[in-house]
Motif scaffolding. Sequence first.
Motif, PDB file in Angstrom:
ATOM      1  N   LEU A  66     -18.194 -51.302  19.656  1.00 21.37           N
ATOM      2  CA  LEU A  66     -18.159 -52.758  19.514  1.00 21.37           C
ATOM      3  C   LEU A  66     -16.802 -53.356  19.854  1.00 21.37           C
ATOM      4  O   LEU A  66     -16.649 -54.577  19.875  1.00 21.37           O
ATOM      5  N   ARG A  67     -15.812 -52.492  20.093  1.00 24.13           N
ATOM      6  CA  ARG A  67     -14.435 -52.921  20.336  1.00 24.13           C
ATOM      7  C   ARG A  67     -13.891 -53.715  19.161  1.00 24.13           C
ATOM      8  O   ARG A  67     -13.232 -54.750  19.319  1.00 24.13           O
ATOM      9  N   TRP A  68     -14.179 -53.223  17.967  1.00 20.06           N
ATOM     10  CA  TRP A  68     -13.683 -53.797  16.729  1.00 20.06           C
ATOM     11  C   TRP A  68     -12.645 -52.863  16.134  1.00 20.06           C
ATOM     12  O   TRP A  68     -12.560 -51.681  16.489  1.00 20.06           O
ATOM     13  N   GLN A  69     -11.900 -53.383  15.160  1.00 20.95           N
ATOM     14  CA  GLN A  69     -11.087 -52.532  14.325  1.00 20.95           C
ATOM     15  C   GLN A  69     -12.009 -51.785  13.340  1.00 20.95           C
ATOM     16  O   GLN A  69     -12.953 -52.384  12.815  1.00 20.95           O
ATOM     17  N   PRO A  70     -11.777 -50.489  13.098  1.00 14.10           N
ATOM     18  CA  PRO A  70     -12.643 -49.754  12.151  1.00 14.10           C
ATOM     19  C   PRO A  70     -12.710 -50.411  10.779  1.00 14.10           C
ATOM     20  O   PRO A  70     -13.731 -50.322  10.089  1.00 14.10           O
ATOM     21  N   SER A  71     -11.644 -51.094  10.397  1.00 12.08           N
ATOM     22  CA  SER A  71     -11.632 -51.734   9.078  1.00 12.08           C
ATOM     23  C   SER A  71     -12.707 -52.810   8.965  1.00 12.08           C
ATOM     24  O   SER A  71     -13.210 -53.073   7.866  1.00 12.08           O
ATOM     25  N   LYS A  72     -13.085 -53.422  10.073  1.00 18.43           N
ATOM     26  CA  LYS A  72     -14.118 -54.452  10.015  1.00 18.43           C
ATOM     27  C   LYS A  72     -15.464 -53.836   9.660  1.00 18.43           C
ATOM     28  O   LYS A  72     -16.242 -54.428   8.896  1.00 18.43           O
ATOM     29  N   ILE A  73     -15.758 -52.660  10.199  1.00 17.53           N
ATOM     30  CA  ILE A  73     -16.999 -51.967   9.845  1.00 17.53           C
ATOM     31  C   ILE A  73     -17.043 -51.736   8.341  1.00 17.53           C
ATOM     32  O   ILE A  73     -18.055 -52.006   7.679  1.00 17.53           O
ATOM     33  N   SER A  74     -15.940 -51.249   7.793  1.00 14.34           N
ATOM     34  CA  SER A  74     -15.874 -50.975   6.359  1.00 14.34           C
ATOM     35  C   SER A  74     -16.032 -52.245   5.537  1.00 14.34           C
ATOM     36  O   SER A  74     -16.757 -52.259   4.529  1.00 14.34           O
ATOM     37  N   ARG A  75     -15.375 -53.320   5.958  1.00 16.79           N
ATOM     38  CA  ARG A  75     -15.452 -54.571   5.181  1.00 16.79           C
ATOM     39  C   ARG A  75     -16.876 -55.102   5.150  1.00 16.79           C
ATOM     40  O   ARG A  75     -17.351 -55.564   4.104  1.00 16.79           O
ATOM     41  N   GLY A 118     -26.539 -41.853  13.729  1.00 14.22           N
ATOM     42  CA  GLY A 118     -25.625 -40.720  13.791  1.00 14.22           C
ATOM     43  C   GLY A 118     -24.207 -41.096  14.187  1.00 14.22           C
ATOM     44  O   GLY A 118     -23.480 -40.273  14.764  1.00 14.22           O
ATOM     45  N   LEU A 119     -23.786 -42.320  13.864  1.00 11.67           N
ATOM     46  CA  LEU A 119     -22.457 -42.791  14.234  1.00 11.67           C
ATOM     47  C   LEU A 119     -21.562 -42.899  13.008  1.00 11.67           C
ATOM     48  O   LEU A 119     -22.004 -43.338  11.933  1.00 11.67           O
ATOM     49  N   SER A 120     -20.324 -42.511  13.169  1.00 13.40           N
ATOM     50  CA  SER A 120     -19.325 -42.779  12.136  1.00 13.40           C
ATOM     51  C   SER A 120     -18.875 -44.227  12.271  1.00 13.40           C
ATOM     52  O   SER A 120     -19.143 -44.888  13.288  1.00 13.40           O
ATOM     53  N   GLY A 121     -18.177 -44.718  11.248  1.00 15.89           N
ATOM     54  CA  GLY A 121     -17.664 -46.078  11.329  1.00 15.89           C
ATOM     55  C   GLY A 121     -16.714 -46.251  12.496  1.00 15.89           C
ATOM     56  O   GLY A 121     -16.731 -47.267  13.195  1.00 15.89           O
TER      57      GLY A 121
END
Length: 290
Positions: free
Chosen positions: A33-42, A23-26
């Motif tokens: 995770l303390r990541w940039q959202p773009s990393k999830i997408s990549r 139930g989590l969005s990117g």
Amino acid sequence: MSGFQQARVELGAQLRRLRETAGLSGKELAERLRWQPSKISRIENARQTATEDDVTGWARAVQAAPEVLEELIEQANGLFERQDSWRQRHRSGLAALQEDIRDLEARTTTFRVFEPGVVIGLLQTTEYARSIFTRIKRLYNAPDEIDAAIRVRMQRQEILYDQSKRFRFILPEAVLRYRLAPLDVMRGQLDRLLAVTALPNVEFGVVPFEAPLPSALLNGFWIYDQDHVAVPTRTRDLILRDPEDIAFYERAFEEFGEIAAFREDARLVIMRVLDDFARQSANQSPQLLD
């Protein structure tokens, strides 16, 4: 689609399903995770290869079962160990490859790099990098993502200013002279190398022409901590983890280090090449400089 890319697509899809089941969005997962959202997408869209650390953090953030984590780690390590051809890997995009390298560098503390053919990527200027990526695109028929690849390569260079990391770079003098870019670009690249020699956590060495070589300059290699060695060839990117292989390349690096010029001596070699370029520039008409 290559086997490498298909495996990356499958891993990305599995990770996406885990995120959605939790139930989590990117954006929400990236925050955990303390990541940039773009990393999830990549990663989910197979534009970046997820590492063991990536999937471990991901699985824990979505509270995946231990057996699921074990499977994800096996998939990630399988991708990392694969030795697909560079032609296949470049089809996933020049920028995606740069993202993969940036993530690997973020996990590394000590870098030892010997490169006999081209200025090391972490030290390249924008225009020199453009010249290199243009050649890679032609050679491997890679997607036309040169601007994006340059942007990531320049972002990668921020790691040089991280004082917790140590860099040891060695190049032969010939690399400073190879005309892989127009003359004015080469001069700007050498100015950049002069600046790099002043960084406190960077050892930059040049093997002068007159130095007696310990062995032939067959290929470059990157030693990441004492974990593994990356040996790029024209057709395959070899990842070596065997301790004997690592020790072999460590010895080779130290041998080149013994004959290389460092600090002021390295700057003198660079200045010598710059002087030669200045004379070439003075002797050529403007239309011949590129």
